[in-house]
Design a protein around this motif. Structure first.
Motif, PDB file in Angstrom:
ATOM      1  N   PHE A 133      14.261 -42.224 -32.080  1.00  0.00           N
ATOM      2  CA  PHE A 133      13.973 -41.828 -33.461  1.00  0.00           C
ATOM      3  C   PHE A 133      13.741 -40.325 -33.560  1.00  0.00           C
ATOM      4  N   ARG A 134      13.002 -39.778 -32.607  1.00  0.00           N
ATOM      5  CA  ARG A 134      12.720 -38.339 -32.639  1.00  0.00           C
ATOM      6  C   ARG A 134      14.003 -37.512 -32.564  1.00  0.00           C
ATOM      7  N   CYS A 135      14.909 -37.921 -31.720  1.00  0.00           N
ATOM      8  CA  CYS A 135      16.185 -37.183 -31.596  1.00  0.00           C
ATOM      9  C   CYS A 135      17.006 -37.299 -32.880  1.00  0.00           C
ATOM     10  N   GLU A 136      17.027 -38.499 -33.442  1.00  0.00           N
ATOM     11  CA  GLU A 136      17.765 -38.698 -34.705  1.00  0.00           C
ATOM     12  C   GLU A 136      17.150 -37.842 -35.816  1.00  0.00           C
ATOM     13  N   PHE A 137      15.819 -37.822 -35.869  1.00  0.00           N
ATOM     14  CA  PHE A 137      15.169 -37.058 -36.933  1.00  0.00           C
ATOM     15  C   PHE A 137      15.372 -35.555 -36.742  1.00  0.00           C
ATOM     16  N   ALA A 138      15.361 -35.100 -35.490  1.00  0.00           N
ATOM     17  CA  ALA A 138      15.612 -33.672 -35.227  1.00  0.00           C
ATOM     18  C   ALA A 138      17.001 -33.270 -35.735  1.00  0.00           C
ATOM     19  N   GLU A 139      17.977 -34.138 -35.514  1.00  0.00           N
ATOM     20  CA  GLU A 139      19.333 -33.866 -36.028  1.00  0.00           C
ATOM     21  C   GLU A 139      19.341 -33.866 -37.553  1.00  0.00           C
ATOM     22  N   HIS A 140      18.592 -34.804 -38.144  1.00  0.00           N
ATOM     23  CA  HIS A 140      18.505 -34.871 -39.602  1.00  0.00           C
ATOM     24  C   HIS A 140      17.907 -33.582 -40.160  1.00  0.00           C
ATOM     25  N   TRP A 141      16.829 -33.102 -39.543  1.00  0.00           N
ATOM     26  CA  TRP A 141      16.184 -31.853 -39.984  1.00  0.00           C
ATOM     27  C   TRP A 141      17.197 -30.711 -39.947  1.00  0.00           C
ATOM     28  N   THR A 142      17.946 -30.622 -38.837  1.00  0.00           N
ATOM     29  CA  THR A 142      18.959 -29.570 -38.714  1.00  0.00           C
ATOM     30  C   THR A 142      19.992 -29.666 -39.836  1.00  0.00           C
ATOM     31  N   SER A 143      20.404 -30.881 -40.154  1.00  0.00           N
ATOM     32  CA  SER A 143      21.415 -31.077 -41.202  1.00  0.00           C
ATOM     33  C   SER A 143      20.902 -30.651 -42.578  1.00  0.00           C
ATOM     34  N   GLN A 144      19.574 -30.672 -42.753  1.00  0.00           N
ATOM     35  CA  GLN A 144      18.987 -30.279 -44.043  1.00  0.00           C
ATOM     36  C   GLN A 144      18.851 -28.764 -44.181  1.00  0.00           C
ATOM     37  N   ASP A 145      18.987 -28.046 -43.063  1.00  0.00           N
ATOM     38  CA  ASP A 145      18.959 -26.576 -43.055  1.00  0.00           C
ATOM     39  C   ASP A 145      17.694 -26.025 -43.724  1.00  0.00           C
ATOM     40  N   VAL A 146      16.529 -26.391 -43.156  1.00  0.00           N
ATOM     41  CA  VAL A 146      15.254 -25.895 -43.685  1.00  0.00           C
ATOM     42  C   VAL A 146      14.402 -25.331 -42.538  1.00  0.00           C
ATOM     43  N   ASP A 147      13.508 -24.417 -42.901  1.00  0.00           N
ATOM     44  CA  ASP A 147      12.535 -23.896 -41.934  1.00  0.00           C
ATOM     45  C   ASP A 147      11.269 -24.751 -41.925  1.00  0.00           C
ATOM     46  N   VAL A 148      10.825 -25.124 -43.111  1.00  0.00           N
ATOM     47  CA  VAL A 148       9.629 -25.967 -43.256  1.00  0.00           C
ATOM     48  C   VAL A 148       9.882 -26.967 -44.376  1.00  0.00           C
ATOM     49  N   VAL A 149       9.034 -27.991 -44.412  1.00  0.00           N
ATOM     50  CA  VAL A 149       9.129 -29.018 -45.455  1.00  0.00           C
ATOM     51  C   VAL A 149       7.773 -29.124 -46.147  1.00  0.00           C
ATOM     52  N   ILE A 150       7.785 -29.232 -47.463  1.00  0.00           N
ATOM     53  CA  ILE A 150       6.565 -29.474 -48.240  1.00  0.00           C
ATOM     54  C   ILE A 150       6.692 -30.835 -48.914  1.00  0.00           C
ATOM     55  N   GLY A 151       5.651 -31.640 -48.784  1.00  0.00           N
ATOM     56  CA  GLY A 151       5.676 -32.973 -49.380  1.00  0.00           C
ATOM     57  C   GLY A 151       4.275 -33.508 -49.587  1.00  0.00           C
ATOM     58  N   PRO A 152       4.157 -34.789 -49.934  1.00  0.00           N
ATOM     59  CA  PRO A 152       2.842 -35.404 -50.116  1.00  0.00           C
ATOM     60  C   PRO A 152       2.107 -35.530 -48.786  1.00  0.00           C
ATOM     61  N   LEU A 153       0.780 -35.727 -48.861  1.00  0.00           N
ATOM     62  CA  LEU A 153       0.060 -36.067 -47.639  1.00  0.00           C
ATOM     63  C   LEU A 153      -0.442 -37.498 -47.701  1.00  0.00           C
TER      64      LEU A 153
END
Length: 559
Positions: free
Chosen positions: A440-460
């Motif tokens: 899951f971590r590897c898949e999510f890391a690829e997903h993050w890269t595909s989104q082309d962002v430095d940081v993410v802001i969302g709910p807590l």
């Protein structure tokens, strides 16, 4: 306030806690009586407040008449950075500061039930020695000289009780754990320990000591597991405390109470001896730690003090990444920020959506930021996996702790154990959990890269601070523990409105959990609850996370 003080020491409670066996209750009462005996009667809050507390108790310390003008100024006008500067410059004495915060802490406890221990006399003795050292040498002991720090119950502090969430393991610590030793050497003054929940695994701090109340609305939770810290800091009975986080235990309570909280990437900050007997969940989900405080620069100071001490030399688990924090790295320009309004499983309640829209609108106005929508990824799968990974030793491990003393099982303990097997799972099953986690971590890391962002802001969290005994859905914090990304929760000007004022933009829930969250919204009264948001960065990009915080600070008018 024009009212007589209480004739006995009382702590406000709004919802009763479960009771254990008569023998167990007698032991708990003995502990509470021992605590009460140490509190001078002149620090008791007015009986009228005990009998009829306001929904929002944050103004009571100022109005109670217990604190002097100087004590009010010390506790309300400073953060840790400015307090350290004032003490070093001899504008304030460490004794005056320790006295002010110890007094305010015991007021806060009567209003919110946030402490397990209170040791004002010890703090003043320590502060006296610091004042004498400064007078004699002209130097401070270290960068935290005279700064009062509150400590979560389970963290070993010499001469004080620690417990890993169950009464049967409550013992007096002979020595400081690694972090406390570093902070003490830097000049910190310890004066209290704060409440955590049974098993340290709820997003509400409820235990046999009592239930921690949210200072902004005492009918709501202060969060967990570091809820005592969060309530105390929101009441300004502390300006700097320490939490641990394996599912949201720093960020949840910090957000519920409108303060800062930072969950570091695992093995970034020292935790040696935090839980001497270990925690089976850490076979696959590593706990993290971090500061809880009122300003961004206090988080920075806390981390710098710890990492300047080179804790990795004593604990080889730690990864020796030099701390650059707020004033080191320069954030990319434009900083690419991905906003996620929901995780694809649960749509957050209306005040959270309003805070996200506010933050997004502010950042979109500036050419320094490229704001996009971050597409959610696999939240339901991650939450299902992490709930199972928390309990490889089975439900029986918890039940054995409770059986030893007759301690009752709290409803939220039962809830967090819902996906646990009765007995311990074999090593082969723990391995399968590890393999799935890493996939899951590897898949999510690829997903993050595909989104082309430095940081993410969302709910807590799925909403504002929740009503008591309803902290069920940890999606927005536990997800980031599962992938082990660092996160900071920060305050916004948004607060929950009166019941019935706000409603969901869409009528269609995303899942049965989402439907449940909507039901809780319809039933609840969240008026006055502060709304925080969460900013996260990639694993071990903690310095980059703080560079991003520095970049957004002025635009969002963050303290």
């Amino acid at each position: 306030m024009g009212s007589m003080p209480s004739t006995k020491f009382q702590v406000i409670q709004t919802v009763p806690v479960a009771k254990g066996t008569p023998e167990y209750e007698a032991q708990i009462q003995s502990v509470l009586d021992e605590f009460a005996a140490k509190v001078p009667k002149e620090f008791y809050i007015p009986q009228s407040v005990v009998d009829n507390p306001p929904k929002n108790v944050t103004a009571v310390p100022r109005e109670s008449g217990i604190l002097s003008e100087q004590e009010l100024e010390i506790t309300e006008k400073y953060d840790a950075v400015s307090l350290a500067e004032a003490i070093a410059a001899k504008k304030l004495t460490a004794v005056a500061v320790a006295t002010a915060f110890a007094k305010r802490a015991i007021i806060a406890h009567q209003l919110t039930c946030c402490l397990t221990e209170w040791f004002m006399d010890e703090a003043i003795e320590r502060a006296k020695s610091l004042d004498e050292y400064l007078e004699r040498t002209g130097k401070t002991v270290g960068p935290l000289h005279g700064v009062p720090i509150s400590v979560k119950e389970h963290m070993p502090l010499a001469g004080h009780y620690a417990a890993s969430g169950f009464f049967d393991v409550r013992n007096k610590s002979k020595t400081d754990c690694q972090m406390m030793a570093i902070l003490r050497n830097a000049g910190a003054v310890f004066y209290c320990k704060t409440i955590q929940p049974q098993g340290i695994m709820h997003l509400e701090s409820v235990s046999s000591y009592g239930r921690v109340l949210n200072p902004y609305n005492i009918n709501l939770s202060a969060g967990g597991s570091t809820g005592g810290e969060a309530a105390l800091i929101a009441m300004r009975g502390s300006i700097l405390g320490i939490g641990t986080d394996i599912g949201g235990s720093v960020r949840g309570p910090a957000g519920f109470c409108g303060i800062y909280g930072y969950k570091a990437t695992s093995y970034m900050l020292p935790q040696k001896d935090f839980l001497p007997d270990g925690f089976a969940a850490e076979l696959n989900v590593i706990c993290s730690t971090g500061p809880m405080c009122l300003t961004m620069r206090d988080m920075d100071l806390f981390c710098k003090v710890l990492l300047d001490a080179k804790p990795h030399l004593a604990d080889p688990k730690l990864i020796p990444i030099p701390w650059t924090g707020l004033n080191g790295l320069t954030a990319p320009s434009p900083l690419k920020i991905g906003f996620y309004m929901n995780d694809g499983a649960i749509v957050p309640q209306p005040p959270v959506a309003r805070a996200l829209e506010w933050a997004r609108a502010q950042l979109e106005k500036s050419p320094n930021f490229k704001v996009t929508t971050f597409e959610p990824y696999g939240a339901a799968r991650a939450i299902k996996n992490i709930r199972k990974a928390y309990w490889p030793d089975g439900r029986q491990a918890v039940e054995k702790h409770l059986a030893k003393t007759g301690e009752p099982m709290f409803s939220l303990t039962d809830w967090v154990l819902k996906d646990a097997t009765q007995d311990e799972i074999p090593a082969s099953a723990v391995l399968q959990q590890r393999l799935e986690r890493d996939r899951f971590r590897c898949e999510f890391a690829e997903h993050w890269t595909s989104q082309d962002v430095d940081v993410v802001i969302g709910p807590l969290f799925v909403g504002p601070a929740c009503e008591h005994d309803t902290a069920f859905h940890w999606n927005y914090t536990a997800f980031w523990n599962y992938v082990d990304y660092p996160g900071v929760v920060f305050p916004t000007p948004v607060k929950a409105e009166k019941k019935g004022v706000e409603s969901y933009a869409s009528e269609t829930p995303l899942s049965k959990e989402c439907e449940h969250v909507r039901e809780l919204w319809q039933k609840g009264d969240f008026e006055g609850a502060p709304i925080n948001l969460q900013i996260v960065a990639r694993k071990y990009h903690d310095n980059e996370l703080f560079a991003a915080l520095a970049a957004i600070k002025d635009v969002l008018q963050l303290p």
